[in-house]
Design a protein around this motif. Structure first.
Motif, short mmCIF file in Angstrom:
data_model
loop_
_atom_site.label_atom_id
_atom_site.label_comp_id
_atom_site.label_asym_id
_atom_site.label_seq_id
_atom_site.Cartn_x
_atom_site.Cartn_y
_atom_site.Cartn_z
N ASP A 293 0.93 -1.27 -0.11
CA ASP A 293 -0.39 -0.36 -0.06
C ASP A 293 0.95 1.28 0.36
N ILE A 294 1.82 1.47 0.93
CA ILE A 294 2.46 2.36 0.87
C ILE A 294 3.70 2.97 0.22
N ALA A 295 3.92 2.08 -0.25
CA ALA A 295 4.78 1.81 -1.97
C ALA A 295 4.22 1.96 -2.92
N CYS A 296 2.59 1.66 -3.46
CA CYS A 296 2.17 2.29 -4.55
C CYS A 296 1.68 3.45 -4.15
N HIS A 297 1.07 4.15 -2.84
CA HIS A 297 0.80 5.56 -3.33
C HIS A 297 1.66 6.29 -2.21
N LYS A 298 2.97 5.93 -2.32
CA LYS A 298 3.73 6.60 -1.72
C LYS A 298 3.89 7.39 -0.50
N LEU A 299 3.31 6.67 0.72
CA LEU A 299 3.04 6.93 2.07
C LEU A 299 4.24 6.28 3.00
N TYR A 300 4.48 7.79 3.94
CA TYR A 300 5.36 7.07 4.92
C TYR A 300 5.01 6.90 6.34
N VAL A 301 3.00 6.67 6.22
CA VAL A 301 3.45 6.35 7.87
C VAL A 301 1.96 5.09 8.02
N HIS A 302 2.00 4.84 9.58
CA HIS A 302 0.67 3.88 9.56
C HIS A 302 -0.09 3.50 9.28
N THR A 303 -0.69 4.28 9.15
CA THR A 303 -2.20 4.05 8.51
C THR A 303 -2.27 4.37 7.14
N GLY A 304 -2.62 2.90 6.42
CA GLY A 304 -3.46 2.68 5.45
C GLY A 304 -3.99 3.84 4.37
N SER A 305 -4.10 3.63 2.92
CA SER A 305 -4.88 4.86 2.47
C SER A 305 -6.36 4.16 2.29
N ASP A 306 -6.49 3.34 2.76
CA ASP A 306 -7.41 2.69 3.52
C ASP A 306 -8.68 3.26 4.35
N GLY A 307 -7.31 3.78 5.61
CA GLY A 307 -7.94 3.87 6.98
C GLY A 307 -7.54 3.27 7.69
N SER A 308 -7.26 1.60 7.28
CA SER A 308 -6.97 1.01 8.60
C SER A 308 -4.68 1.19 9.34
N THR A 309 -5.24 0.14 10.31
CA THR A 309 -4.26 0.24 11.38
C THR A 309 -2.98 -0.47 11.46
N PRO A 310 -1.79 -1.08 12.13
CA PRO A 310 -1.46 -1.59 11.82
C PRO A 310 -2.19 -2.67 12.80
N GLN A 311 -3.26 -2.50 13.74
CA GLN A 311 -3.96 -3.75 14.79
C GLN A 311 -5.29 -3.85 13.85
N THR A 312 -5.30 -3.42 12.87
CA THR A 312 -6.69 -3.71 12.49
C THR A 312 -6.16 -4.68 10.79
N ARG A 313 -5.46 -4.64 10.27
CA ARG A 313 -4.32 -5.15 9.64
C ARG A 313 -4.47 -6.39 10.61
N VAL A 314 -3.44 -6.82 11.51
CA VAL A 314 -2.96 -8.12 11.91
C VAL A 314 -4.88 -8.04 12.83
N ALA A 315 -5.77 -8.04 12.98
CA ALA A 315 -6.93 -8.53 13.45
C ALA A 315 -7.48 -8.73 12.04
N ASP A 316 -6.55 -8.45 10.93
CA ASP A 316 -7.60 -9.38 9.77
C ASP A 316 -7.58 -10.36 9.35
N THR A 317 -6.01 -10.40 9.78
CA THR A 317 -5.32 -11.38 9.36
C THR A 317 -5.84 -13.03 10.39
N GLY A 318 -6.61 -12.12 11.71
CA GLY A 318 -7.05 -13.61 12.17
C GLY A 318 -5.82 -13.53 13.91
N TYR A 319 -5.34 -13.21 12.98
CA TYR A 319 -4.05 -13.03 14.55
C TYR A 319 -5.01 -12.67 16.15
N VAL A 320 -4.71 -12.75 17.25
CA VAL A 320 -5.20 -12.13 18.37
C VAL A 320 -4.16 -11.65 18.92
N ALA A 321 -3.82 -10.64 19.10
CA ALA A 321 -3.07 -9.52 19.89
C ALA A 321 -3.14 -8.96 20.95
N LYS A 322 -2.37 -9.26 22.12
CA LYS A 322 -2.12 -8.24 23.17
C LYS A 322 -1.76 -7.26 22.50
#
Length: 385
Positions: A293-322
């Motif tokens: 995502d950040i390569a295609c949109h030349k982003l240098y941040v943690h929030t994705g172009s779709d508004g996702s965050t590290p936490q939501t991206r991890v959760a989307d994989t099914g990984y349950v994180a503390k």
């Protein structure tokens, strides 16, 4: 006989003439004396004037009162409203101490999907004056819908400040935590007591009953490219509703660089007596998603172009994180794996990069790398299950 009579007559006339000549002198003398006696009378009238002047004796008090009422108007006693914050001296120190949770104490029950305001009270224990160029930012674990930053109010040393942020409770049952830090004007994290974090811990026991169908894109790694396969996923109230980012540019990846990053990170941890991170495939999937995502949109941040965050991206994989955090980097020309780890180690702008590498909280990592338009972008995800 005639001569004698003449002499007598002359003497009589001389006497009468002498009497008539004294009258003007007496009149003049009398007039002058009256004038002289009136002068003291006039002077008495003048000396009575101070009696009239005495009626103005309160004037000194009025003058004093006026001066007193003007005193609070001086800048040293009553600063003008809207006065800009004084410039901090170059060698001033930044530090704070936690005072209280003004709202939402730890483990407060909050319904899933609802918005709430978390307020911390902190004391300025340093010598710098805080202002809007100081900000509260998300640090680790869940972002809880927090904005990128919240400016602080002007706070002088020894004063307290209430720092508030609007958050959203995740729509999943369980305990959720978000950690936040205060950054100074150059982006360095301020020490708060013996830590540097302000956290919000909530318990979600009730969720919103809703099921949302989401179309996502899964990625499959090869040695030189990422191919995309469309899949359909159903998100419920117990998982994130954020869809996977569909990267539309012709990016490529490089497994060698991924291996270099993993090797460099664990070697750095070994130098500090820390155990190696375990590589997790789900975290790698979340990391690669963001790298694309950040390569295609030349982003240098943690929030994705779709508004996702590290936490939501991890959760989307099914990984349950503390706990979840993330390092990112983009460079032209691209850095190799060892060089990008060195960059994170030496980064003084965001100390979280180096702290994540030596964390004792996280136990697993996933790495993503994407190359597009001569730029190389890395995403390194840290988590604790």
């Amino acid at each position: 006989m005639i001569n004698k009579l003449f002499i007598v007559t002359a003497l009589i006339m001389l006497a009468l003439s002498a009497c008539n000549g004294q009258a003007p002198v007496e009149t003049a003398t009398s007039t002058l004396t009256e004038t002289e006696t009136q002068v003291p009378t006039a002077l008495v009238s003048i000396t009575e004037a101070p009696v009239t002047t005495e009626t103005f004796t309160p004037l000194p008090i009025d003058t004093s009162a006026t001066a007193t009422s003007a005193t609070p108007l001086t800048a040293s006693q009553t600063p003008t409203v809207g006065t800009p914050r004084p410039t901090n001296v170059p060698d001033c120190t930044n530090s704070a101490s936690f005072v209280a949770d003004v709202t939402i104490p730890d483990n407060t029950n909050v319904a899933g999907g609802t918005t709430f305001t978390k307020t911390w009270r902190v004391s300025n224990t340093g010598t710098c004056i805080w202002g809007p160029d100081y900000k509260l930012t998300h640090y680790s674990d869940e972002q809880l819908g927090a904005p990128d930053s919240v400016p602080l109010a002007i706070t002088y040393p020894s004063q307290t400040a209430d720092i508030s942020v609007d958050l959203i409770a995740p729509n999943s049952i369980g305990t959720h935590q978000g950690n936040f830090v205060i950054e100074n004007p150059v982006g360095l994290i301020m020490k708060i007591g013996d830590d540097s974090r302000l956290w919000a811990i909530i318990k979600v026991t009730v969720t919103t009953a809703a099921t949302v169908a989401v179309t996502t894109t899964a990625t499959t790694l090869s040695n030189t490219a990422v191919s995309t396969v469309a899949v359909t996923n159903t998100a419920s109230t117990t998982t994130s509703n954020s869809s996977f980012t569909t990267a539309t540019c012709a990016f490529t990846t490089d497994r060698t660089k991924l291996t270099e990053v993993i090797t460099a990170v664990n070697a750095y941890r070994a130098q500090h007596g820390l155990p190696a991170y375990t590589v997790n495939a789900q975290l790698a999937q979340a990391a690669q998603r963001h790298a694309n995502d950040i390569a295609c949109h030349k982003l240098y941040v943690h929030t994705g172009s779709d508004g996702s965050t590290p936490q939501t991206r991890v959760a989307d994989t099914g990984y349950v994180a503390k706990s979840v955090s993330e390092n990112v980097n983009g460079n032209y020309p691209p850095l190799n794996g060892q060089d990008v780890v060195n960059w994170w180690i030496n980064d003084k702008t965001d100390l979280r990069h180096g702290q994540n590498l030596l964390s004792t909280t996280f136990t697993e990592i996933g790495v993503g790398y994407s190359f597009f338009d001569n730029y190389g972008f890395y995403a390194l995800v840290f988590a604790k299950p």
